[in-house]
Each structure stands twice: as structure tokens, then as C-alpha cells.
Write a protein that holds these residues in place. Sequence first.
Motif, PDB file in Angstrom:
ATOM      1  N   LEU A  69      24.428  71.942 -58.443  1.00 36.90           N
ATOM      2  CA  LEU A  69      25.009  72.178 -59.766  1.00 36.90           C
ATOM      3  C   LEU A  69      24.234  73.246 -60.529  1.00 36.90           C
ATOM      4  O   LEU A  69      24.827  74.089 -61.208  1.00 36.90           O
ATOM      5  CB  LEU A  69      25.054  70.871 -60.567  1.00 36.90           C
ATOM      6  N   GLU A  70      22.922  73.243 -60.406  1.00 36.08           N
ATOM      7  CA  GLU A  70      22.116  74.278 -61.065  1.00 36.08           C
ATOM      8  C   GLU A  70      22.435  75.663 -60.506  1.00 36.08           C
ATOM      9  O   GLU A  70      22.481  76.642 -61.240  1.00 36.08           O
ATOM     10  CB  GLU A  70      20.631  73.963 -60.923  1.00 36.08           C
ATOM     11  N   ALA A  71      22.693  75.733 -59.212  1.00 37.35           N
ATOM     12  CA  ALA A  71      23.052  77.019 -58.596  1.00 37.35           C
ATOM     13  C   ALA A  71      24.397  77.515 -59.117  1.00 37.35           C
ATOM     14  O   ALA A  71      24.571  78.704 -59.398  1.00 37.35           O
ATOM     15  CB  ALA A  71      23.084  76.886 -57.079  1.00 37.35           C
ATOM     16  N   ILE A  72      25.350  76.602 -59.263  1.00 37.14           N
ATOM     17  CA  ILE A  72      26.666  76.974 -59.783  1.00 37.14           C
ATOM     18  C   ILE A  72      26.547  77.460 -61.218  1.00 37.14           C
ATOM     19  O   ILE A  72      27.102  78.500 -61.581  1.00 37.14           O
ATOM     20  CB  ILE A  72      27.647  75.785 -59.684  1.00 37.14           C
ATOM     21  N   VAL A  73      25.819  76.720 -62.035  1.00 37.24           N
ATOM     22  CA  VAL A  73      25.639  77.103 -63.437  1.00 37.24           C
ATOM     23  C   VAL A  73      24.888  78.433 -63.525  1.00 37.24           C
ATOM     24  O   VAL A  73      25.250  79.321 -64.307  1.00 37.24           O
ATOM     25  CB  VAL A  73      24.899  75.995 -64.214  1.00 37.24           C
ATOM     26  N   GLY A  74      23.868  78.591 -62.717  1.00 37.67           N
ATOM     27  CA  GLY A  74      23.059  79.805 -62.745  1.00 37.67           C
ATOM     28  C   GLY A  74      23.798  81.042 -62.277  1.00 37.67           C
ATOM     29  O   GLY A  74      23.422  82.170 -62.634  1.00 37.67           O
ATOM     30  N   SER A  75      24.859  80.875 -61.517  1.00 34.93           N
ATOM     31  CA  SER A  75      25.608  82.028 -61.003  1.00 34.93           C
ATOM     32  C   SER A  75      26.340  82.766 -62.115  1.00 34.93           C
ATOM     33  O   SER A  75      26.619  83.950 -61.990  1.00 34.93           O
ATOM     34  CB  SER A  75      26.612  81.583 -59.936  1.00 34.93           C
ATOM     35  N   ARG A 133      29.268  74.922 -69.400  1.00 31.06           N
ATOM     36  CA  ARG A 133      29.216  74.275 -70.731  1.00 31.06           C
ATOM     37  C   ARG A 133      29.450  72.773 -70.611  1.00 31.06           C
ATOM     38  O   ARG A 133      28.815  71.978 -71.305  1.00 31.06           O
ATOM     39  CB  ARG A 133      30.242  74.908 -71.665  1.00 31.06           C
ATOM     40  N   SER A 134      30.358  72.376 -69.726  1.00 33.26           N
ATOM     41  CA  SER A 134      30.629  70.953 -69.529  1.00 33.26           C
ATOM     42  C   SER A 134      29.398  70.230 -68.995  1.00 33.26           C
ATOM     43  O   SER A 134      29.064  69.132 -69.441  1.00 33.26           O
ATOM     44  CB  SER A 134      31.790  70.756 -68.552  1.00 33.26           C
ATOM     45  N   ALA A 173      26.821  69.780 -71.717  1.00 36.19           N
ATOM     46  CA  ALA A 173      27.203  68.678 -72.602  1.00 36.19           C
ATOM     47  C   ALA A 173      26.934  67.336 -71.937  1.00 36.19           C
ATOM     48  O   ALA A 173      26.423  66.409 -72.573  1.00 36.19           O
ATOM     49  CB  ALA A 173      28.669  68.794 -72.994  1.00 36.19           C
ATOM     50  N   LEU A 174      27.266  67.220 -70.652  1.00 36.78           N
ATOM     51  CA  LEU A 174      27.024  65.960 -69.943  1.00 36.78           C
ATOM     52  C   LEU A 174      25.536  65.651 -69.845  1.00 36.78           C
ATOM     53  O   LEU A 174      25.132  64.501 -69.970  1.00 36.78           O
ATOM     54  CB  LEU A 174      27.620  66.009 -68.540  1.00 36.78           C
ATOM     55  N   SER A 175      24.729  66.669 -69.618  1.00 39.44           N
ATOM     56  CA  SER A 175      23.300  66.413 -69.492  1.00 39.44           C
ATOM     57  C   SER A 175      22.697  66.005 -70.824  1.00 39.44           C
ATOM     58  O   SER A 175      21.750  65.229 -70.869  1.00 39.44           O
ATOM     59  CB  SER A 175      22.578  67.624 -68.910  1.00 39.44           C
TER      60      SER A 175
END
Length: 60
Positions: A8-14, A22-23, A26-28
Motif C-alpha cells: 500500500l505504501e508503494a501504491i501511495v508513493g507512486s 487520500r482514502s 483517512a483510514l490510517s
Amino acid sequence: MDDQLPALEAIVGSGSYPTFARSLVALSAEGYDFDLDHLFELGLGAPLDGLAVRLDRRAP
């Protein structure tokens, strides 16, 4: 979900999926309730609703 954190961090970081990022932020911040029964009902509801519409059209 916690086991998938590196992916998930890789997806967000891309930067390719800003809405998803953003979702996740918010969840974290708010936490998440991973209710398998709710997810199952949600996932099954849409196809069954669509099937009901198709069957209603065929009814005499």
C-alpha cells in the motif's frame, strides 16, 4: 490489511492513484473496521441486485 502495508505504501508513493492515497490516509488516521460479514454482503449485493433486475425483465 496490516500485512499489506508495504504494498500500500508503494501504491501511495507512486502518485498514480491520488484518490486511493487520500482514502488510505483517512483510514490510517481514523482506523478501520474490517468486518468480513459486511464486506461479503456488500460484495454479493451488487451482483444479486443486477440479477434481480434482469430476472424481473424476463417475467411475464
